[in-house]
Motif scaffolding. Structure first.
Motif, short mmCIF file in Angstrom:
data_model
loop_
_atom_site.label_atom_id
_atom_site.label_comp_id
_atom_site.label_asym_id
_atom_site.label_seq_id
_atom_site.Cartn_x
_atom_site.Cartn_y
_atom_site.Cartn_z
N ASP A 163 4.17 9.85 7.25
CA ASP A 163 2.74 9.80 7.53
C ASP A 163 2.35 8.46 8.16
O ASP A 163 1.57 8.43 9.11
CB ASP A 163 1.92 10.02 6.25
CG ASP A 163 2.01 11.44 5.72
OD1 ASP A 163 2.47 12.34 6.45
OD2 ASP A 163 1.62 11.64 4.54
N TRP A 164 2.90 7.37 7.64
CA TRP A 164 2.58 6.05 8.20
C TRP A 164 3.12 5.92 9.62
O TRP A 164 2.43 5.42 10.51
CB TRP A 164 3.14 4.94 7.30
CG TRP A 164 2.78 3.58 7.82
CD1 TRP A 164 1.59 2.93 7.68
CD2 TRP A 164 3.63 2.72 8.59
NE1 TRP A 164 1.65 1.71 8.32
CE2 TRP A 164 2.89 1.55 8.88
CE3 TRP A 164 4.92 2.82 9.05
CZ2 TRP A 164 3.41 0.50 9.63
CZ3 TRP A 164 5.45 1.76 9.80
CH2 TRP A 164 4.68 0.62 10.08
N GLU A 223 3.50 10.06 -4.87
CA GLU A 223 3.76 10.78 -3.62
C GLU A 223 5.24 10.65 -3.23
O GLU A 223 5.93 9.74 -3.65
CB GLU A 223 2.88 10.23 -2.50
CG GLU A 223 1.40 10.48 -2.72
CD GLU A 223 0.54 10.02 -1.56
OE1 GLU A 223 0.99 10.13 -0.40
OE2 GLU A 223 -0.58 9.54 -1.81
N ASP A 267 0.79 6.69 -7.27
CA ASP A 267 0.23 8.03 -7.04
C ASP A 267 1.27 9.14 -7.12
O ASP A 267 0.91 10.32 -7.13
CB ASP A 267 -0.46 8.07 -5.67
CG ASP A 267 -1.60 7.06 -5.56
OD1 ASP A 267 -2.15 6.67 -6.61
OD2 ASP A 267 -1.92 6.65 -4.43
N GLU A 301 0.83 -1.21 0.00
CA GLU A 301 0.00 0.00 0.00
C GLU A 301 0.86 1.26 0.00
O GLU A 301 0.59 2.20 -0.74
CB GLU A 301 -0.93 -0.01 1.21
CG GLU A 301 -2.01 -1.07 1.15
CD GLU A 301 -2.77 -1.24 2.45
OE1 GLU A 301 -2.45 -0.53 3.45
OE2 GLU A 301 -3.68 -2.08 2.49
N LEU A 302 1.90 1.26 0.82
CA LEU A 302 2.78 2.42 0.88
C LEU A 302 3.56 2.59 -0.41
O LEU A 302 3.72 3.72 -0.91
CB LEU A 302 3.73 2.30 2.08
CG LEU A 302 3.06 2.26 3.46
CD1 LEU A 302 4.10 2.03 4.54
CD2 LEU A 302 2.26 3.52 3.74
N ASN A 303 4.04 1.48 -0.97
CA ASN A 303 4.76 1.55 -2.24
C ASN A 303 3.86 2.06 -3.36
O ASN A 303 4.32 2.81 -4.23
CB ASN A 303 5.33 0.18 -2.62
CG ASN A 303 6.54 -0.17 -1.79
OD1 ASN A 303 7.25 0.69 -1.31
ND2 ASN A 303 6.78 -1.46 -1.61
N ALA A 304 2.59 1.69 -3.35
CA ALA A 304 1.66 2.16 -4.37
C ALA A 304 1.47 3.67 -4.29
O ALA A 304 1.34 4.34 -5.31
CB ALA A 304 0.31 1.45 -4.24
N LYS A 305 1.47 4.21 -3.08
CA LYS A 305 1.34 5.66 -2.94
C LYS A 305 2.50 6.38 -3.63
O LYS A 305 2.33 7.46 -4.18
CB LYS A 305 1.29 6.04 -1.46
CG LYS A 305 0.00 5.67 -0.78
CD LYS A 305 -0.01 6.14 0.65
CE LYS A 305 -1.33 5.80 1.31
NZ LYS A 305 -1.48 6.43 2.62
N VAL A 306 3.66 5.75 -3.59
CA VAL A 306 4.84 6.34 -4.20
C VAL A 306 4.88 6.04 -5.71
O VAL A 306 4.99 6.95 -6.53
CB VAL A 306 6.13 5.82 -3.53
CG1 VAL A 306 7.37 6.32 -4.25
CG2 VAL A 306 6.16 6.23 -2.06
N VAL A 347 5.41 9.74 2.64
CA VAL A 347 4.59 8.55 2.81
C VAL A 347 5.04 7.78 4.07
O VAL A 347 4.21 7.38 4.90
CB VAL A 347 4.65 7.64 1.57
CG1 VAL A 347 4.02 6.28 1.84
CG2 VAL A 347 3.97 8.32 0.38
#
Length: 59
Positions: free
Chosen positions: A50-51, A42, A40, A32-37, A47
């Motif tokens: 924030d986590w 980010e 998306d 999930e965190l890798n997908a944000k980067v 990221v």
């Protein structure tokens, strides 16, 4: 996490600090965190921060 032996000798508390984070950072969370980067666009540092805040590891 991989820790350099020299670094671990200098700061032996590192494993105790990282252990709670490692337990919460499972494959699903990492994806999930890798997908944000990757998807998306980010900022990776933001990221991660924030986590860490969300999980109560930093203020």
């Amino acid at each position: 996490p991989m820790i350099n032996t020299k670094t671990l000798r200098k700061w032996p508390a590192i494993p105790d600090v990282l252990d709670p984070i490692t337990k919460k950072l499972d494959n699903t969370v990492a994806q999930e965190l890798n997908a944000k980067v990757d998807v998306d666009g980010e900022d990776p540092h933001q990221v991660a921060l924030d986590w860490l805040k969300q999980e109560g590891f930093v203020k």
